[in-house]
Design a protein around this motif. Structure first.
Motif, PDB file in Angstrom:
ATOM      1  N   THR A   1       3.231   8.035   5.913  1.00 65.03           N
ATOM      2  CA  THR A   1       2.662   7.692   4.613  1.00 65.03           C
ATOM      3  C   THR A   1       3.540   6.672   3.915  1.00 65.03           C
ATOM      4  O   THR A   1       4.652   6.401   4.346  1.00 65.03           O
ATOM      5  N   ALA A   2       3.048   6.162   2.803  1.00 63.43           N
ATOM      6  CA  ALA A   2       3.703   5.063   2.115  1.00 63.43           C
ATOM      7  C   ALA A   2       4.875   5.488   1.242  1.00 63.43           C
ATOM      8  O   ALA A   2       5.608   4.648   0.768  1.00 63.43           O
ATOM      9  N   THR A   3       5.050   6.735   0.999  1.00 61.58           N
ATOM     10  CA  THR A   3       6.014   7.156   0.001  1.00 61.58           C
ATOM     11  C   THR A   3       7.446   6.753   0.331  1.00 61.58           C
ATOM     12  O   THR A   3       8.131   6.250  -0.522  1.00 61.58           O
TER      13      THR A   3
ATOM     14  N   ASN B   1       1.256   3.358 -10.236  1.00 62.60           N
ATOM     15  CA  ASN B   1      -0.099   3.280  -9.676  1.00 62.60           C
ATOM     16  C   ASN B   1      -1.138   2.758 -10.666  1.00 62.60           C
ATOM     17  O   ASN B   1      -2.219   2.355 -10.274  1.00 62.60           O
TER      18      ASN B   1
ATOM     19  N   ARG C   1       0.358  -2.426  -1.003  1.00 63.20           N
ATOM     20  CA  ARG C   1      -0.412  -1.244  -1.375  1.00 63.20           C
ATOM     21  C   ARG C   1      -1.605  -1.720  -2.187  1.00 63.20           C
ATOM     22  O   ARG C   1      -1.472  -2.623  -3.015  1.00 63.20           O
TER      23      ARG C   1
ATOM     24  N   PRO D   1      -8.703   1.050  -1.115  1.00 66.50           N
ATOM     25  CA  PRO D   1      -9.387   0.853   0.163  1.00 66.50           C
ATOM     26  C   PRO D   1     -10.477  -0.228   0.145  1.00 66.50           C
ATOM     27  O   PRO D   1     -10.657  -0.918   1.133  1.00 66.50           O
TER      28      PRO D   1
ATOM     29  N   GLU E   1      -4.132   1.630   6.718  1.00 65.47           N
ATOM     30  CA  GLU E   1      -2.778   2.190   6.758  1.00 65.47           C
ATOM     31  C   GLU E   1      -1.794   1.245   6.075  1.00 65.47           C
ATOM     32  O   GLU E   1      -0.870   1.685   5.395  1.00 65.47           O
TER      33      GLU E   1
ATOM     34  N   GLU F   1      -1.678   1.545   2.423  1.00 66.66           N
ATOM     35  CA  GLU F   1      -0.964   2.740   1.978  1.00 66.66           C
ATOM     36  C   GLU F   1       0.541   2.580   2.142  1.00 66.66           C
ATOM     37  O   GLU F   1       1.299   3.519   1.958  1.00 66.66           O
TER      38      GLU F   1
ATOM     39  N   LYS G   1       2.222   1.084   5.046  1.00 72.30           N
ATOM     40  CA  LYS G   1       2.781   0.880   6.387  1.00 72.30           C
ATOM     41  C   LYS G   1       3.184  -0.588   6.520  1.00 72.30           C
ATOM     42  O   LYS G   1       2.383  -1.481   6.280  1.00 72.30           O
TER      43      LYS G   1
END
Length: 169
Positions: free
Chosen positions: A11-13, A56, A86, A89, A124, A127, A129
């Motif tokens: 995941t992106a975190t 966000n 980021r 979608p 991905e 998010e 990657k």
């Protein structure tokens, strides 16, 4: 030839950067950054600057159509390794054409020059990657021009919540 990023289970975190690579935000010459076709209420600062891009609720948004053209100069010569983006979608960027050391580009001449690299972002990638770049094509970079050609859903608005440039000095 376009580079297509492949899916991953991470995941992106918390993205682990490769050894010797760092976020180059401190190397950006902020007063000279330009973005064409940005919405005045949702500017490049929201996606590029540390602190803003982690929120966000903030994002860079296109204005008249889905395309964006970002000119990012550096305060020293850098080597680029990858991008971390980021976005949502549907409105997140899809095709990004990257140009090293090409100042003064506009929408009218962006097709006049071959891109150093063209990447097609996957869900991905949106998010967080990392998108690897053709490292040999980004060795002595004084500026990076990012042309966001289209978005994932084909709509009129592109949104970019984060654009981190990873590399070394």
């Amino acid at each position: 030839m376009a580079t297509t990023a492949t899916p991953a289970a991470t995941t992106a975190t918390a993205v682990q950067l490769p050894l010797g690579q760092a976020d180059l935000a401190d190397c950006i010459e902020w007063q000279s950054v330009e973005c064409l076709n940005e919405n005045g209420n949702h500017t490049f600062v929201n996606a590029l600057k540390q602190g803003y891009r982690e929120d966000n609720g903030l994002h860079l948004e296109s204005d008249a159509d889905e395309q964006l053209l970002l000119f990012i100069p550096f305060n020293q010569v850098v080597k680029l390794h990858s991008l971390i983006i980021r976005g949502p979608p549907e409105e997140g960027p899809r095709t990004l054409k990257l140009f090293a050391n090409r100042p003064n580009m506009g929408f009218s001449n962006v097709t006049d020059y071959p891109a150093n690299d063209t990447v097609v972002a996957s869900l991905e990638n949106l998010e967080g990657k990392p998108i690897p770049l053709k490292y040999v094509k980004f060795q002595n970079v004084r500026s990076l021009t990012v042309f966001v050609e289209d978005n994932q859903g084909g709509g009129e608005i592109t949104q970019l919540q984060k654009l981190a440039i990873i590399g070394s000095t």
